[in-house]
Motif scaffolding. Sequence first.
Motif, PDB file in Angstrom:
ATOM      1  N   ALA A   1     -20.480  -0.160 -73.287  1.00 34.32           N
ATOM      2  CA  ALA A   1     -21.333  -0.627 -74.375  1.00 34.32           C
ATOM      3  C   ALA A   1     -20.520  -0.910 -75.627  1.00 34.32           C
ATOM      4  O   ALA A   1     -19.752  -0.047 -76.079  1.00 34.32           O
ATOM      5  N   PRO A   2     -20.666  -2.106 -76.235  1.00 33.25           N
ATOM      6  CA  PRO A   2     -19.888  -2.453 -77.417  1.00 33.25           C
ATOM      7  C   PRO A   2     -20.452  -1.832 -78.690  1.00 33.25           C
ATOM      8  O   PRO A   2     -21.617  -1.462 -78.771  1.00 33.25           O
ATOM      9  N   MET A   3     -19.584  -1.737 -79.692  1.00 36.12           N
ATOM     10  CA  MET A   3     -19.977  -1.400 -81.056  1.00 36.12           C
ATOM     11  C   MET A   3     -20.803  -0.114 -81.150  1.00 36.12           C
ATOM     12  O   MET A   3     -21.807  -0.056 -81.851  1.00 36.12           O
ATOM     13  N   VAL A   4     -20.363   0.911 -80.446  1.00 36.64           N
ATOM     14  CA  VAL A   4     -21.012   2.221 -80.571  1.00 36.64           C
ATOM     15  C   VAL A   4     -20.293   2.978 -81.681  1.00 36.64           C
ATOM     16  O   VAL A   4     -19.175   3.448 -81.498  1.00 36.64           O
TER      17      VAL A   4
ATOM     18  N   VAL B   1     -23.846   6.763 -62.351  1.00 32.10           N
ATOM     19  CA  VAL B   1     -23.467   5.602 -63.153  1.00 32.10           C
ATOM     20  C   VAL B   1     -22.458   6.016 -64.216  1.00 32.10           C
ATOM     21  O   VAL B   1     -22.626   7.023 -64.905  1.00 32.10           O
ATOM     22  N   LEU B   2     -21.389   5.237 -64.337  1.00 28.74           N
ATOM     23  CA  LEU B   2     -20.395   5.480 -65.382  1.00 28.74           C
ATOM     24  C   LEU B   2     -20.914   4.928 -66.708  1.00 28.74           C
ATOM     25  O   LEU B   2     -21.338   3.775 -66.781  1.00 28.74           O
ATOM     26  N   VAL B   3     -20.865   5.755 -67.741  1.00 26.03           N
ATOM     27  CA  VAL B   3     -21.381   5.363 -69.054  1.00 26.03           C
ATOM     28  C   VAL B   3     -20.242   5.494 -70.065  1.00 26.03           C
ATOM     29  O   VAL B   3     -19.794   6.606 -70.370  1.00 26.03           O
ATOM     30  N   LEU B   4     -19.790   4.344 -70.569  1.00 27.51           N
ATOM     31  CA  LEU B   4     -18.654   4.312 -71.485  1.00 27.51           C
ATOM     32  C   LEU B   4     -19.054   3.645 -72.791  1.00 27.51           C
ATOM     33  O   LEU B   4     -19.670   2.571 -72.783  1.00 27.51           O
ATOM     34  N   ALA B   5     -18.695   4.258 -73.896  1.00 30.74           N
ATOM     35  CA  ALA B   5     -18.988   3.725 -75.224  1.00 30.74           C
ATOM     36  C   ALA B   5     -17.723   3.140 -75.826  1.00 30.74           C
ATOM     37  O   ALA B   5     -16.673   3.791 -75.842  1.00 30.74           O
ATOM     38  N   MET B   6     -17.817   1.915 -76.341  1.00 26.99           N
ATOM     39  CA  MET B   6     -16.645   1.260 -76.911  1.00 26.99           C
ATOM     40  C   MET B   6     -16.388   1.736 -78.339  1.00 26.99           C
ATOM     41  O   MET B   6     -17.310   1.860 -79.146  1.00 26.99           O
ATOM     42  N   ILE B   7     -15.119   1.976 -78.614  1.00 28.59           N
ATOM     43  CA  ILE B   7     -14.664   2.304 -79.969  1.00 28.59           C
ATOM     44  C   ILE B   7     -14.029   1.042 -80.533  1.00 28.59           C
ATOM     45  O   ILE B   7     -12.923   0.658 -80.155  1.00 28.59           O
ATOM     46  N   GLU B   8     -14.770   0.389 -81.453  1.00 32.18           N
ATOM     47  CA  GLU B   8     -14.330  -0.911 -81.968  1.00 32.18           C
ATOM     48  C   GLU B   8     -14.466  -1.030 -83.478  1.00 32.18           C
ATOM     49  O   GLU B   8     -14.144  -2.086 -84.029  1.00 32.18           O
TER      50      GLU B   8
ATOM     51  N   LEU C   1     -14.859   7.104 -73.548  1.00 30.24           N
ATOM     52  CA  LEU C   1     -14.737   6.106 -74.600  1.00 30.24           C
ATOM     53  C   LEU C   1     -13.831   4.987 -74.113  1.00 30.24           C
ATOM     54  O   LEU C   1     -12.863   5.223 -73.388  1.00 30.24           O
ATOM     55  N   PHE C   2     -14.145   3.777 -74.535  1.00 32.23           N
ATOM     56  CA  PHE C   2     -13.374   2.600 -74.108  1.00 32.23           C
ATOM     57  C   PHE C   2     -12.969   1.854 -75.373  1.00 32.23           C
ATOM     58  O   PHE C   2     -13.830   1.400 -76.136  1.00 32.23           O
ATOM     59  N   VAL C   3     -11.674   1.716 -75.591  1.00 32.53           N
ATOM     60  CA  VAL C   3     -11.185   1.093 -76.816  1.00 32.53           C
ATOM     61  C   VAL C   3     -11.128  -0.428 -76.649  1.00 32.53           C
ATOM     62  O   VAL C   3     -10.567  -0.937 -75.677  1.00 32.53           O
ATOM     63  N   GLY C   4     -11.698  -1.124 -77.635  1.00 35.32           N
ATOM     64  CA  GLY C   4     -11.550  -2.571 -77.727  1.00 35.32           C
ATOM     65  C   GLY C   4     -10.547  -2.890 -78.819  1.00 35.32           C
ATOM     66  O   GLY C   4     -10.918  -2.957 -79.992  1.00 35.32           O
TER      67      GLY C   4
END
Length: 259
Positions: free
Chosen positions: A101-104, A147-154, A174-177
């Motif tokens: 998910a973007p922009m969390v 389900v894998l649930v990843l929050a983007m750090i952007e 967390l998933f870095v953009g």
Amino acid sequence: MADPVTDTVRAAWAAGRAARNGWLTVADPHLVEVVAARAAGHDLLDALTLDLQHGLFDRARTADAVRAIAAHGLAPLVRLPAVDDAEVGFVLDVGAHGVIAPMVSDPATAAELVAACRYPPAGRRSFGPVRTALRAGDDPVAAADRVLVLAMIETADALERADAIAAVDGLDGLFVGPGDLGVALGLGPAQDREEPAIHDAFRRVLDACAAAGVRAGVHATRAAYAAARARDGFALVTVWSDVPALLGTLDAAAAGFTP
């Protein structure tokens, strides 16, 4: 009933290595299948992510692409356009095995994301297993729990709150953009970044994930950059992305053509 496709990313983690992710923005089912078949047949990737935020996937092509990826034994992931219950429910109902998910930017948004992915009483996902209950023995409720649930750090706020976001119950990581994060930090747009501020941000995210007992992922466009981030400790790394790869081969073809 166990689903081996669901576990390809976690299988990589269990083997002690980073999961290798591919990134798709071109909404052509044949291209998706060609990439999935090659990647699975030669053990090149563990997952393929469909980019619904900056890619051109509509609902029908998203469903077709998820089928193609899963049919070849990779984990289909989706980068959402936003944290939206209807969009989350749709991609999971058609068989996506994880969402990014973007922009969390805060724990509350991360908690909203988790709730959108889980059925009650753990969450508020509407029950409509379009593709997750087709086979005899399928258990869509159990599949939702995997389900894998990843929050983007952007954003700068997200980076500041990385510890609190990573600690949200039910979040897998967390998933870095780096592109958007670099813009947010005043560095301008770029990919595969090497600025000290970006490496400091990477370390902050890795430390936050380690403290919370979750995984860290990162986007990249070059395999060498992804490998370096895996050595840093990132557990999900994008090693291939369709448009940069196509442009790179076009440049190589032009450079190599010497009549």
